[in-house]
Motif scaffolding. Structure first.
Motif, PDB file in Angstrom:
ATOM      1  N   VAL A  36       0.838  -1.207   0.000  1.00  0.00           N
ATOM      2  CA  VAL A  36       0.000   0.000   0.000  1.00  0.00           C
ATOM      3  C   VAL A  36       0.875   1.260   0.000  1.00  0.00           C
ATOM      4  N   GLY A  37       2.023   1.166   0.674  1.00  0.00           N
ATOM      5  CA  GLY A  37       2.953   2.296   0.711  1.00  0.00           C
ATOM      6  C   GLY A  37       2.680   3.285   1.834  1.00  0.00           C
ATOM      7  N   ASP A  38       1.740   2.968   2.728  1.00  0.00           N
ATOM      8  CA  ASP A  38       1.387   3.909   3.796  1.00  0.00           C
ATOM      9  C   ASP A  38       0.664   3.140   4.907  1.00  0.00           C
ATOM     10  N   PRO A  39       1.270   3.059   6.106  1.00  0.00           N
ATOM     11  CA  PRO A  39       0.628   2.267   7.177  1.00  0.00           C
ATOM     12  C   PRO A  39      -0.746   2.791   7.579  1.00  0.00           C
ATOM     13  N   SER A  40      -1.014   4.059   7.322  1.00  0.00           N
ATOM     14  CA  SER A  40      -2.326   4.595   7.722  1.00  0.00           C
ATOM     15  C   SER A  40      -3.447   4.093   6.808  1.00  0.00           C
ATOM     16  N   ARG A  41      -3.057   3.432   5.714  1.00  0.00           N
ATOM     17  CA  ARG A  41      -4.067   2.879   4.801  1.00  0.00           C
ATOM     18  C   ARG A  41      -4.143   1.354   4.930  1.00  0.00           C
ATOM     19  N   VAL A  42      -3.591   0.865   6.044  1.00  0.00           N
ATOM     20  CA  VAL A  42      -3.679  -0.563   6.366  1.00  0.00           C
ATOM     21  C   VAL A  42      -4.375  -0.665   7.717  1.00  0.00           C
ATOM     22  N   LEU A  43      -5.255  -1.631   7.860  1.00  0.00           N
ATOM     23  CA  LEU A  43      -5.970  -1.803   9.128  1.00  0.00           C
ATOM     24  C   LEU A  43      -6.076  -3.291   9.420  1.00  0.00           C
ATOM     25  N   SER A  44      -5.894  -3.647  10.692  1.00  0.00           N
ATOM     26  CA  SER A  44      -6.036  -5.057  11.085  1.00  0.00           C
ATOM     27  C   SER A  44      -7.151  -5.196  12.104  1.00  0.00           C
ATOM     28  N   ILE A  45      -7.892  -6.304  11.990  1.00  0.00           N
ATOM     29  CA  ILE A  45      -8.890  -6.605  13.027  1.00  0.00           C
ATOM     30  C   ILE A  45      -8.473  -7.817  13.854  1.00  0.00           C
ATOM     31  N   SER A  46      -7.295  -8.382  13.552  1.00  0.00           N
ATOM     32  CA  SER A  46      -6.972  -9.624  14.261  1.00  0.00           C
ATOM     33  C   SER A  46      -5.500  -9.808  14.622  1.00  0.00           C
ATOM     34  N   ASP A  47      -4.643  -8.856  14.298  1.00  0.00           N
ATOM     35  CA  ASP A  47      -3.224  -8.982  14.652  1.00  0.00           C
ATOM     36  C   ASP A  47      -2.890  -7.887  15.663  1.00  0.00           C
ATOM     37  N   PHE A  48      -2.722  -8.320  16.928  1.00  0.00           N
ATOM     38  CA  PHE A  48      -2.505  -7.349  18.001  1.00  0.00           C
ATOM     39  C   PHE A  48      -1.182  -6.597  17.863  1.00  0.00           C
ATOM     40  N   SER A  49      -0.287  -7.073  16.976  1.00  0.00           N
ATOM     41  CA  SER A  49       0.988  -6.367  16.802  1.00  0.00           C
ATOM     42  C   SER A  49       0.839  -5.164  15.866  1.00  0.00           C
TER      43      SER A  49
END
Ligand SMILES: NC(=O)c1ccc[n+]([C@@H]2O[C@H](COP(=O)([O-])OP(=O)(O)OC[C@H]3O[C@@H](n4cnc5c(N)ncnc54)[C@H](OP(=O)(O)O)[C@@H]3O)[C@@H](O)[C@H]2O)c1
Length: 301
Positions: A222-235
């Protein structure tokens, strides 16, 4: 009433059908005679103690976060729903003959109770995830873990918003993903390359639903962590990625949206298998295997 209950952490064998006091609707709640209740990985993550540091369980504990059924008690301050209404929604201890819901929507007449029983968690989670990752019409979303309950709902809500979806699943499920409107690809080594071939201009956002430890790979794509979201990886926060949990305010709006899209034919829920209440342990074991397509549902009555 009969309910599923456990008194120690463990595998599916700790689940028992027991007689417990009936719950009652408090202020802002309704009680339903449960017809069907969805199985969610959160059920067994609590049961096994996997979540004990975050959400410790008080024993004896009930199971289940969603259900469909017929309203038979309306709590103080509740308007717009009456005894006898068919509804589905979010609550606690829903693998039982009666359950209290804290948010709900009216079940469309053409929606089977078993579908409605499994629709609340996936609708709320999918819409919250899409809103929070900030993807919009004309953009491309990568969904890691697209064939389960949440992934299936994400694909359909996203397609309805005009978003292109690339979804990961094992090869036998690719026709299933296509049927929901996604472009399928396999997960595992080489994912970035496969995604690049499918969409040379890249993906705009990514949802980590499977929680399979690929957040760094998703950020690269994606090139940008703010455009990635997790619902199941607590890290996730360690990578600068948002971890999304718990319903937002007014989860009933997501449930109503799920009901509306279902009635319009834009949302379907594949129920892989149903079990009677007494076989809730088998149902949790199947969920724990990690390869459910759509949802598993417990039919209570
Ligand atoms: N934070 C929240 O608000 C929230 C809410 C709901 C759920 N969750 C979490 O989200 C996760 C998914 O929930 P769910 O109900 O969708 O689960 P689910 O229905 O049990 O998901 C099963 C699916 O996961 C796929 N899968 C397994 N390993 C995979 C991998 N390495 N890569 C991609 N896909 C893989 C399987 O596809 P294959 O058979 O093809 O492998 C299967 O179709 C769970 O961890 C759950 O606890 C979080």
């Amino acid at each position: 009433m009969k309910a599923i209950n456990y008194s120690e952490y463990g595998g599916p064998e700790v689940l028992k059908v027991v007689d417990v006091e009936e719950p009652h609707a408090g202020a802002g709640q309704v009680r339903i005679a449960v017809r069907a209740a969805g199985v969610n990985p959160a059920d067994w993550k609590r049961m096994t103690g996997y979540l004990r540091d975050i959400f410790p369980v008080e024993f004896p504990a009930g199971v289940g976060f969603e259900a469909s059924g017929i309203v038979d008690e309306v709590g103080e301050g509740v308007t717009g729903v009456a005894v006898g209404a068919a509804v589905f929604g979010l609550g606690v201890d829903t693998l039982a003959e009666y359950a209290v819901l804290s948010s709900w929507a009216v079940k469309p007449d053409d929606m089977p109770f078993e579908v409605a029983g499994g629709l609340a968690v996936v609708s709320e989670t999918a819409l919250r995830s899409l809103d929070q990752v900030g993807v919009s019409a004309g953009q491309t979303l990568l969904v890691s873990g697209a064939a389960g309950g949440v992934g299936s709902a994400v694909i359909q809500f996203a397609r309805h918003r005009g978003i292109t979806v690339i979804g990961t699943a094992s090869t036998p499920k690719h026709d299933y993903l296509r049927g929901l409107g996604a472009i399928p690809t396999t997960y595992g080594p080489g994912l970035a390359e496969r995604v690049r071939e499918l969409t040379p201009r890249g993906v705009d956002a990514a949802l980590d639903i499977a929680g399979s430890g690929i957040i760094p790979e998703l950020i690269d794509m994606v090139g940008d962590p703010s455009r990635v979201l997790s619902i199941s990886d607590f890290s996730a926060p360690e990578h600068g990625v948002r971890f999304s949990t718990s319903p937002r305010e007014h989860p009933e709006r997501a449930l109503a949206e799920g009901a509306r899209l279902y009635s319009e034919g834009a949302l379907r829920l594949h129920v892989e298998k149903t079990f009677p209440l007494a076989q809730s342990g088998e149902a949790q074991a199947l969920s724990m295997d990690g390869h459910v397509t759509g949802k598993i549902v417990i039919c209570v009555s």
